[in-house]
Write an enzyme that holds these catalytic residues in place. Sequence first.
Site, PDB file in Angstrom:
ATOM      1  N   SER A 119       0.848  -1.288  -0.037  1.00  0.00           N
ATOM      2  CA  SER A 119       0.007   0.132  -0.001  1.00  0.00           C
ATOM      3  C   SER A 119       0.837   1.326   0.139  1.00  0.00           C
ATOM      4  O   SER A 119       2.059   1.140   0.291  1.00  0.00           O
ATOM      5  CB  SER A 119      -1.014  -0.141   1.403  1.00  0.00           C
ATOM      6  OG  SER A 119      -0.159   0.362   2.414  1.00  0.00           O
ATOM      7  N   ASP A 120       0.410   2.378  -0.685  1.00  0.00           N
ATOM      8  CA  ASP A 120       0.982   3.615  -0.288  1.00  0.00           C
ATOM      9  C   ASP A 120       0.805   3.889   1.250  1.00  0.00           C
ATOM     10  O   ASP A 120       0.019   3.346   1.980  1.00  0.00           O
ATOM     11  CB  ASP A 120       0.429   4.835  -1.166  1.00  0.00           C
ATOM     12  CG  ASP A 120       1.405   5.892  -1.491  1.00  0.00           C
ATOM     13  OD1 ASP A 120       2.266   5.998  -0.610  1.00  0.00           O
ATOM     14  OD2 ASP A 120       1.461   6.478  -2.568  1.00  0.00           O
ATOM     15  N   TRP A 121       1.669   4.985   1.804  1.00  0.00           N
ATOM     16  CA  TRP A 121       1.644   5.149   3.096  1.00  0.00           C
ATOM     17  C   TRP A 121       0.228   5.743   3.554  1.00  0.00           C
ATOM     18  O   TRP A 121      -0.160   6.671   3.353  1.00  0.00           O
ATOM     19  CB  TRP A 121       2.819   6.229   3.360  1.00  0.00           C
ATOM     20  CG  TRP A 121       4.173   5.523   3.598  1.00  0.00           C
ATOM     21  CD1 TRP A 121       4.667   5.676   4.826  1.00  0.00           C
ATOM     22  CD2 TRP A 121       4.732   4.290   3.004  1.00  0.00           C
ATOM     23  NE1 TRP A 121       5.922   4.891   4.587  1.00  0.00           N
ATOM     24  CE2 TRP A 121       5.889   4.057   3.638  1.00  0.00           C
ATOM     25  CE3 TRP A 121       4.410   3.617   1.751  1.00  0.00           C
ATOM     26  CZ2 TRP A 121       6.738   2.995   3.154  1.00  0.00           C
ATOM     27  CZ3 TRP A 121       5.432   2.974   1.270  1.00  0.00           C
ATOM     28  CH2 TRP A 121       6.436   2.492   1.900  1.00  0.00           C
TER      29      TRP A 121
END
Length: 846
Positions: A280-282
């Site tokens: 996932s992106d942050w």
Amino acid sequence: MWISSVVSLAALAAFANGQLENAFSPPHYPSPWMRGGNGWQDAYAKAQAFVSQLTLLEKVNLTTGVGWEGEACVGNTGSIPRLNFRGLCMQDSPLGIRFADNVSAFPAGMNAAATWTTRLFKSRGNAMGSEHRDKGIDAQLGPAAGPLGRFAAGGRNWEGFSVDPVLTGVALAETVKGIQDAGVIATAKHFIGNEQEHNRDKSGDQNAYSSNIGDKTLHELYLWHVQHYKNISKYANVRAGVGSIMCSYNRINNSYASQNSYTLNYLLKNELDFQGFVMSDWWAQHSGVDSALAGLDMSMAGDQGLASGDTYWGSNLTAAVLNGTIPQWRLDDMVTRIMSAYYKVGRDTARVPINFNSWSLETYGYIHPQASEGYQQINEHVNVQADHKDLIREIGGASTVLLKNTNNALPLNKPKSVAIIGEDAHDNPAGPNACADRGCNVGTLAMGWGSGTANFPYLIAPVTALKAQAAGDHTTVTNVSNNYDFDAITKAVTGAEVAIVFGNADGGEDYITVDGNQGDRNNLTLWGNADAVIQHVASIHPNTIIVLHTIGAVIVEDYKNHPNVTAILWAGLPGQESGNAITDILYGHRNPSAKNVFTWGKKREDYGTDVIYDPGTLNPQQDYTEGVFIDYRHFDAQGIEPSYEFGFGLSYTNFSYSDLKIEKQAPGPYQPTTGQTSAAPTFGTIDYDPKNAEFPPGWHSVKLYVYPYIDGPVPTNQTQNLPKGATDSSPQPKLPAGGSGGGNRQLWDVMYTVSATVTNTGSVKGTEIPQLYLNLGGPDDPKVVLRGFDDLILDPQESETFTYEITRRDISNWDTASQNWVVSSYPKTVYVGSSSRNLPLTGPLN
Ligand SMILES: *[C@@H]1O[C@H](CO)[C@@H](O)[C@H](O)[C@H]1NC(C)=O
Ligand SMILES: *[C@@H]1O[C@H](CO)[C@@H](O)[C@H](O)[C@H]1NC(C)=O
Ligand SMILES: *[C@@H]1O[C@H](CO)[C@@H](O)[C@H](O)[C@H]1NC(C)=O
Ligand SMILES: *[C@@H]1O[C@H](CO)[C@@H](O)[C@H](O)[C@H]1NC(C)=O
Ligand SMILES: *[C@@H]1O[C@H](CO)[C@@H](O)[C@H](O)[C@H]1NC(C)=O
Ligand SMILES: *[C@@H]1O[C@H](CO)[C@@H](O)[C@H](O)[C@H]1NC(C)=O
Ligand SMILES: *[C@@H]1O[C@H](CO)[C@@H](O)[C@H](O)[C@H]1NC(C)=O
Ligand SMILES: *[C@@H]1O[C@H](CO)[C@@H](O)[C@H](O)[C@H]1NC(C)=O
Ligand SMILES: *[C@@H]1O[C@H](CO)[C@@H](O)[C@H](O)[C@H]1NC(C)=O
Ligand SMILES: *[C@@H]1O[C@H](CO)[C@@H](O)[C@H](O)[C@H]1NC(C)=O
Ligand SMILES: *[C@@H]1O[C@H](CO)[C@@H](O)[C@H](O)[C@H]1NC(C)=O
């Protein structure tokens, strides 16, 4: 699929009418399990052996980040102390190492693309990869290729390569290969539809925008380059396949990218047969069970929000396995994908201890910075730059596009005097790293802002390098950095043989706002009065040369045809060797060969698509109603004349094109993939006694740290609305367009071999980028689409043959009904030339 066909027909009709508020993503379950195909066999076998010996808690540890600033890297998974296996270290960025010293600041992805040179794509990737490796990093968070560039003002386009999916696909594949050859996992990002910064992310009740993209548009434009990085053997012929893909913040058809079962399960892991892991992106993750079943494999940064201390996975994933909601095979698949990527790139032999710390450049500090715990040596300041400055300078020059050159203004030859004008030619007086994440625009611009940055080890400003050149030539130099002091500028240029004016336009990621620009640019003009400076100098000096450092297109129409503007150069974001690279070009130490990676429109409205700055709703919708018609496809279709077209760029010599040859090949008919996968495997056994998943006695928890242990009873009575088939481990049908890396392997069958002769007709050595475009003949097809290119180095009067093998995929359209690629019966045409609008050679594909 359990959504009735009535619903999907309604959605299709809405899409046809351009109304996508109700756009939805069809559910696709179960999440495809890795099979070890596409050159992943050895890595898969090693991963399987490793994962088989892990406990439930150890498996969960590898899937989940420990939380923001929990450890040294921007992302860190838990570890396996029992096996002396440290957690994985994920580090920004696509152009070098963020938050570290003694590293290189490479040219941006956009500049790499502007070289149109596969050798340089790969060398850059390899140099970046080796720097990451030597700092102890497991996965570089790059390259970027999403945004693709739907919006000219998009804040992060420069992190990626080009608005064209073929140029992007080749650049991405070669960069991935370069990084992974160095022993580091590449992370291609962002998947998918992350085309603007404004409202990209969920924030309280404000939903992220939904990129509502039709199936055909997705396949023919936004997914095209993703396919490339599944089968890169065509361009790079050894190990194929990126280790990791990062999903984006936004929604696609109203479903968040981190839990969209259609994009992750159906497109990426089934149709494209992706064997690596999805990260996932942050804090782009918004659910635990749902994201796990929809195909997410790693939660970053692991906490639900920045240093929130809680997590969707970690202990919650442990509980979800213990209570039977997440089947063992799905957890095993996550971990096996992660460890396969690890072995595939050779982390088992390339790994060195992490010897830097993202959160402090001091030698001593906290190893758990968020908790201020564990004071020790945190930086060894290892110098990983090697001789990469030479490559950076080469790419800086090779990516500088010569847009205009009249009266033989360039190259310069020992001029008596030169005036260097503009803030963009000069140093930031506070130093090149004065602003965190380059979040300001002071002095010369050599990278945008945000997480896609690195610290400059130094930054050669143009004035510095030009003065050094001038000293050797006995040239007198005057210079003015103040863009508002027209008296000083007038004085400096008066009597000078040449006036070189520098201007820039900056942009970046949405968490930093610079001069009112929240990531995306507010306009397409130059920053800090530079347009006025150009107009002023051109009105008084007959030999005005313009150099532009911009993150994308700017409007140049006001001065492009000015008789006193004798040359225009676009230098993009060249990195630490900026001044040396532009000096090489201005003085002809290097003959320009770069070509535009986007279209330069005469005005902003000409692009047809634009950023939505204020959606005025908590549920923003972005309908991709223009289909595949962005950038040059749009300008061509609407008959809009640009200032400079995609693919255009001049040289100090001239090239001619001749002798087009088209040879038809006979690869046989296309067969849809059929058959079934094997059943989902499991590795090792899971101890389902919750007692054994609790925190060990006397355990000391680091503050705000994410752990796999459960703390209290495991919920077993919650109502579950699991999507149909989500936990099914039985063999699954393969997709007709799938079955191997990047899709059906016959898509790479060669259908035509096309060749042409390119001749250097000028008097100096130069590099030409021959480009091959196709028209697929249908009423909905763009006038031309790029399919191939090369870089040919030619002496004066020398000729070379440019060859491109047109594949089945190159001439296919996506057919939504059969969910497969088809070659239409429309007559198709091939074009070869030097830009998207200068295509002297043409012939039919019969
Ligand atoms: C989005 O909806 C469109 C229109 O129904 C459809 O063609 C497309 O496949 C959907 N894409 C995703 C990712 O769900
Ligand atoms: C990749 O494409 C090449 C053709 O260029 C083909 O020979 C190879 O089998 C493909 N690899 C995979 C994993 O599909
Ligand atoms: C999980 O990772 C954390 C952080 O590295 C570590 O302290 C803990 O011991 C690990 N747990 C297990 C069961 O390996
Ligand atoms: C490494 O970086 C530090 C700044 O943190 C600097 O003082 C030092 O000179 C650098 N060393 C080398 C070899 O570049
Ligand atoms: C598990 O998820 C729930 C729901 O998001 C959350 O409230 C809880 O804090 C999480 N547990 C942990 C240990 O983070
Ligand atoms: C000219 O350039 C030097 C750096 O080489 C700089 O220090 C100086 O301020 C500049 N002069 C003006 C008038 O901007
Ligand atoms: C465009 O934006 C830049 C940066 O904010 C600003 O310097 C410039 O003045 C703006 N241009 C116009 C025409 O407003
Ligand atoms: C070009 O420069 C000359 C000064 O050399 C000036 O007289 C003339 O007006 C300029 N031309 C334009 C169109 O501004
Ligand atoms: C290239 O060709 C053009 C048009 O024939 C000519 O004007 C120009 O001088 C040539 N340039 C070089 C560098 O040979
Ligand atoms: C199992 O645990 C997970 C994580 O706490 C929870 O989301 C899920 O609802 C639970 N399942 C059941 C059947 O209670
Ligand atoms: C599940 O069990 C807990 C603990 O016994 C109880 O508090 C809760 O109300 C139950 N929830 C449901 C949905 O039955």
